[in-house]
Design a protein around this motif. Sequence first.
Motif, mmCIF file in Angstrom:
data_model
loop_
_atom_site.group_PDB
_atom_site.id
_atom_site.type_symbol
_atom_site.label_atom_id
_atom_site.label_comp_id
_atom_site.label_asym_id
_atom_site.label_seq_id
_atom_site.Cartn_x
_atom_site.Cartn_y
_atom_site.Cartn_z
ATOM 1 N N GLN A 1 0.818 -1.207 0.000
ATOM 2 C CA GLN A 1 0.000 0.000 0.000
ATOM 3 C C GLN A 1 0.854 1.261 0.000
ATOM 4 O OE1 GLN A 1 -3.281 -0.111 -0.363
ATOM 5 N NE2 GLN A 1 -3.339 2.135 -0.473
ATOM 6 N N ALA A 2 1.968 1.202 0.698
ATOM 7 C CA ALA A 2 2.831 2.387 0.757
ATOM 8 C C ALA A 2 3.417 2.718 -0.613
ATOM 9 C CB ALA A 2 3.950 2.153 1.768
ATOM 10 N N VAL A 3 3.653 1.679 -1.422
ATOM 11 C CA VAL A 3 4.226 1.892 -2.752
ATOM 12 C C VAL A 3 3.199 2.544 -3.672
ATOM 13 C CG1 VAL A 3 5.237 0.770 -4.766
ATOM 14 C CG2 VAL A 3 5.778 -0.059 -2.458
ATOM 15 N N TYR A 4 1.961 2.015 -3.661
ATOM 16 C CA TYR A 4 0.930 2.529 -4.561
ATOM 17 C C TYR A 4 0.299 3.818 -4.047
ATOM 18 C CZ TYR A 4 1.121 -2.067 -6.798
ATOM 19 O OH TYR A 4 1.530 -3.194 -7.457
ATOM 20 N N GLY A 5 0.297 3.976 -2.710
ATOM 21 C CA GLY A 5 -0.434 5.094 -2.126
ATOM 22 C C GLY A 5 0.020 6.460 -2.609
ATOM 23 N N LYS A 6 1.298 6.622 -2.850
ATOM 24 C CA LYS A 6 1.802 7.950 -3.227
ATOM 25 C C LYS A 6 1.376 8.379 -4.620
ATOM 26 C CE LYS A 6 6.314 6.192 -4.769
ATOM 27 N NZ LYS A 6 7.773 6.273 -4.541
ATOM 28 N N TYR A 7 0.822 7.438 -5.410
ATOM 29 C CA TYR A 7 0.380 7.783 -6.769
ATOM 30 C C TYR A 7 -1.129 7.998 -6.854
ATOM 31 C CZ TYR A 7 5.006 6.074 -8.085
ATOM 32 O OH TYR A 7 6.361 5.883 -8.193
ATOM 33 N N GLN B 1 0.124 12.027 -15.033
ATOM 34 C CA GLN B 1 1.298 12.267 -14.188
ATOM 35 C C GLN B 1 1.925 10.954 -13.730
ATOM 36 O OE1 GLN B 1 -0.822 14.772 -11.330
ATOM 37 N NE2 GLN B 1 0.436 16.526 -11.940
ATOM 38 N N VAL B 2 1.086 9.982 -13.433
ATOM 39 C CA VAL B 2 1.601 8.664 -13.049
ATOM 40 C C VAL B 2 2.359 8.044 -14.212
ATOM 41 C CG1 VAL B 2 0.988 6.350 -12.262
ATOM 42 C CG2 VAL B 2 -0.270 8.334 -11.399
ATOM 43 N N ALA B 3 1.818 8.195 -15.418
ATOM 44 C CA ALA B 3 2.455 7.615 -16.600
ATOM 45 C C ALA B 3 3.812 8.241 -16.880
ATOM 46 C CB ALA B 3 1.551 7.779 -17.816
ATOM 47 N N ALA B 4 4.006 9.478 -16.440
ATOM 48 C CA ALA B 4 5.269 10.169 -16.692
ATOM 49 C C ALA B 4 6.325 9.850 -15.655
ATOM 50 C CB ALA B 4 5.026 11.679 -16.740
ATOM 51 N N ASP B 5 5.954 9.156 -14.586
ATOM 52 C CA ASP B 5 6.896 8.837 -13.525
ATOM 53 C C ASP B 5 7.637 7.542 -13.870
ATOM 54 O OD1 ASP B 5 7.512 7.288 -10.834
ATOM 55 O OD2 ASP B 5 7.409 9.425 -10.343
ATOM 56 N N PRO B 6 8.963 7.542 -13.925
ATOM 57 C CA PRO B 6 9.726 6.341 -14.317
ATOM 58 C C PRO B 6 9.476 5.139 -13.405
ATOM 59 C CG PRO B 6 11.126 8.297 -14.382
ATOM 60 C CD PRO B 6 9.854 8.713 -13.727
ATOM 61 N N GLU B 7 9.416 5.381 -12.101
ATOM 62 C CA GLU B 7 9.188 4.281 -11.164
ATOM 63 C C GLU B 7 7.790 3.686 -11.361
ATOM 64 O OE1 GLU B 7 9.010 3.396 -6.334
ATOM 65 O OE2 GLU B 7 9.641 5.367 -7.090
ATOM 66 N N ALA B 8 6.809 4.553 -11.589
ATOM 67 C CA ALA B 8 5.445 4.080 -11.809
ATOM 68 C C ALA B 8 5.351 3.282 -13.104
ATOM 69 C CB ALA B 8 4.482 5.264 -11.843
#
Length: 316
Positions: A119-125, A132-139
């Motif tokens: 949850q902590a990994v997904y929560g920040k998105y 914006q999520v699509a532009a994030d390399p980690e996402a």
Amino acid sequence: MSDFISDFWGYYIGAIALGGIVWCVWLLFSQTRVAKGATTTSPAAGAPAQDTGHVWDDDLRELNNPLPRWWMWMFLLSCVFALGYLVLYPGLGAYRGVLGFTSQGELAEQRQAALRGQQAVYGKYMDLKIEQVAADPEAREIGQRLFLNYCAQCHGSDARGSRGFPDLTDRDWLHGGDPATIMQSIAKGRHGVMPSFAAVIDEKGAGDVAQYVRSLSGLAFNPIRAARGEPVFKSTCVACHGGTGKGNQALGAPDLTDKVWLHGSAEANIVKAILQGHDNRMPAHEDILTPERIRMLTAYVWGLSADSGTMAAAGQ
């Protein structure tokens, strides 16, 4: 046990489980009794022991010494443990046990624990827009892994699809390529149906319609046959594909004027589609993936066909 169609098998398995434990107890006590017979002296203990009468190498005599007490108690405790296990857990046919344990329930608990950890990994998105999520390399890396696990079987690891499965890297969308529509497609699934027209169009007529359809996308075609197929198309196919063949995303009807073909552009492929129809299904994933994962997957799929300028603007 739910796969069995008769209760007999449940009782059968239960009887075998209990019978095995009873047999083990009987075997233990039956072997602790010292039968009458010739005795000799055990060199190790100096006590009488039963002589079985078997001798090897002239002086190697087989004796039947009583079982050690510690071993007997360990054996009995193992049988008691087995009985207790069968009371608490499944093992007696259809009986589920006092604790109601199931492997499915254990898997569900482990899955929920894993999801809580993620949850902590997904929560920040969750508060960001899909773009914006699509532009994030980690996402994008997370989305790619989700895609490879859940989507690559049909759309390919490169997302370019195959016969009957759409290419997700171009901008040709059957139902629309905006983030909201992609998310709905992933969560709810899609069911695209082209009915068979074999009852109203014969094979020759289907071939003429195929020539007309090929002409719409600029492919080589026979003008005479295409002229014969045009009125048939406009009286039969316009309900879904429109009068100009541009398709209808609300129905999932493909655009026939571009050069993107889901089932092939050869006349034989088009004739087959007209006479036999197509039934394409994309399964719903809302019962498989959490909303957070569906959102990450949506961002990844949307980003596959977004141009660099749009991605750069989304990342700002």
